[in-house]
Design an enzyme around this catalytic site. Sequence first.
Site, mmCIF file in Angstrom:
data_model
loop_
_atom_site.group_PDB
_atom_site.id
_atom_site.type_symbol
_atom_site.label_atom_id
_atom_site.label_comp_id
_atom_site.label_asym_id
_atom_site.label_seq_id
_atom_site.Cartn_x
_atom_site.Cartn_y
_atom_site.Cartn_z
ATOM 1 N N ARG A 196 0.810 -1.227 0.000
ATOM 2 C CA ARG A 196 0.000 0.000 0.000
ATOM 3 C C ARG A 196 0.846 1.281 0.000
ATOM 4 O O ARG A 196 0.456 2.306 0.542
ATOM 5 C CB ARG A 196 -0.962 0.018 1.202
ATOM 6 C CG ARG A 196 -1.920 -1.158 1.249
ATOM 7 C CD ARG A 196 -2.842 -1.192 0.035
ATOM 8 N NE ARG A 196 -3.718 -2.360 0.098
ATOM 9 C CZ ARG A 196 -3.450 -3.532 -0.476
ATOM 10 N NH1 ARG A 196 -2.330 -3.677 -1.187
ATOM 11 N NH2 ARG A 196 -4.283 -4.540 -0.381
ATOM 12 N N SER A 229 -10.883 0.091 3.003
ATOM 13 C CA SER A 229 -10.169 -0.258 4.233
ATOM 14 C C SER A 229 -9.579 0.992 4.880
ATOM 15 O O SER A 229 -8.918 1.790 4.215
ATOM 16 C CB SER A 229 -9.053 -1.255 3.944
ATOM 17 O OG SER A 229 -9.593 -2.476 3.476
ATOM 18 N N GLU A 266 -4.482 3.600 6.153
ATOM 19 C CA GLU A 266 -4.437 3.442 4.704
ATOM 20 C C GLU A 266 -5.058 4.653 4.016
ATOM 21 O O GLU A 266 -4.653 5.048 2.930
ATOM 22 C CB GLU A 266 -5.160 2.162 4.295
ATOM 23 C CG GLU A 266 -5.040 1.819 2.831
ATOM 24 C CD GLU A 266 -5.503 0.410 2.531
ATOM 25 O OE1 GLU A 266 -6.287 0.256 1.568
ATOM 26 O OE2 GLU A 266 -5.097 -0.535 3.224
#
Length: 279
Positions: free
Chosen positions: A152, A202, A272
Site C-alpha cells: 500500500r 479499508s 491506509e
Amino acid sequence: MARYTSWRVGGKADQLYIPAGLDDLRIFLQGLDAEIPVYFVGLGSNLLVRDGGVRGVVILMHNVLTELRMEDGLVYAQAGVTCAKLAKFCAKEAKQGAEFFAGIPGTLGGALAMNAGCYGTETWNVVKRVTTINRSGELNTRSESEFIASYRHVDMPVADEWFVGAWLDLPAGDAQESAQKIKTLLATRLASQPLNLPSAGSTFRNPAGDFAARLIEASGLKGYIIGGAQVSEKHANFIVNIGNANALDIELLIKHMRETVLEKHGVALQQEVKVIGEY
C-alpha cells in the site's frame, strides 16, 4: 468536496479543475503558479477531505483520461480508467491476472499511487511502465524498476509527479475463466463489505501476519459511533457514513480505533486512508 469523495464529506476546495484531456492538463499545469498546492483525485475512494476544505487546486481525474487499449501485447490504460472497467477489459482481451482490479473501488491513477490490491495481488505486480506528468506539464515514461513498491505504498523517483497512464504486462489466459473469477470476487466483496453505505474502503493496512479488521473487532469496536460515523457492523476495517457524518467525526473515529487497538493488543495500526485539507 463531499460531491467528489466516496465518504460524501469534505469542505470546499479553492479551485476544482477537470481536464478536457492530456494536452489540456499539460497546458493547465504549465500556467499554474508554482506555489499553489496540487491534489489529484480519482473516485475519492481512499481519501478524507477535512471540513475546512483544501487550499490549492484539486484536479479531478474521474471520467477524464479514460483511454484503454491493447498496445504491442500490453494493456495500456490512462489514469482515469476505473479499476472495475480495467478488470473487465483485460478479461475480454483474454489477459490473465488483472481480475483483482474488480475489487478496487477507484481509478488506475489512485491504484498506482498507493499500490492498491486485494485478494493477494497488488497493482505493481503487473505494471511494465508508466507515464507521469510533473508540475511543469512535462510527460515522462518510466520503467517499473524506477519505483519501489511495497504494501500500500509507492516511492516515487521524483517529487511532484503524478501518474497519467500505465502499461500492464499480463499473460494470456481464458476470457471466460477471467470473467468467472471477477464474478466470484465481486460476490465475495458484496457479501463481506458494507457497499450500501458511503465508505472509503479499508481504513487501516493489515499488520504483518494479521488483519486489521480482526483486531478492531476483537477490541469491541464493531458498530462504535462518533457523530455520524460508524465502525461498520459488516466489516470492522470500514468506517461508514450513516447519514450525517462530517470529516471530523470520521477522523476522531479513526483516532479512537487506533488508540483502542494499541491499548488492547499492542499493535499500532497504520492508516491506509489519505487525509488532506484543513480543520
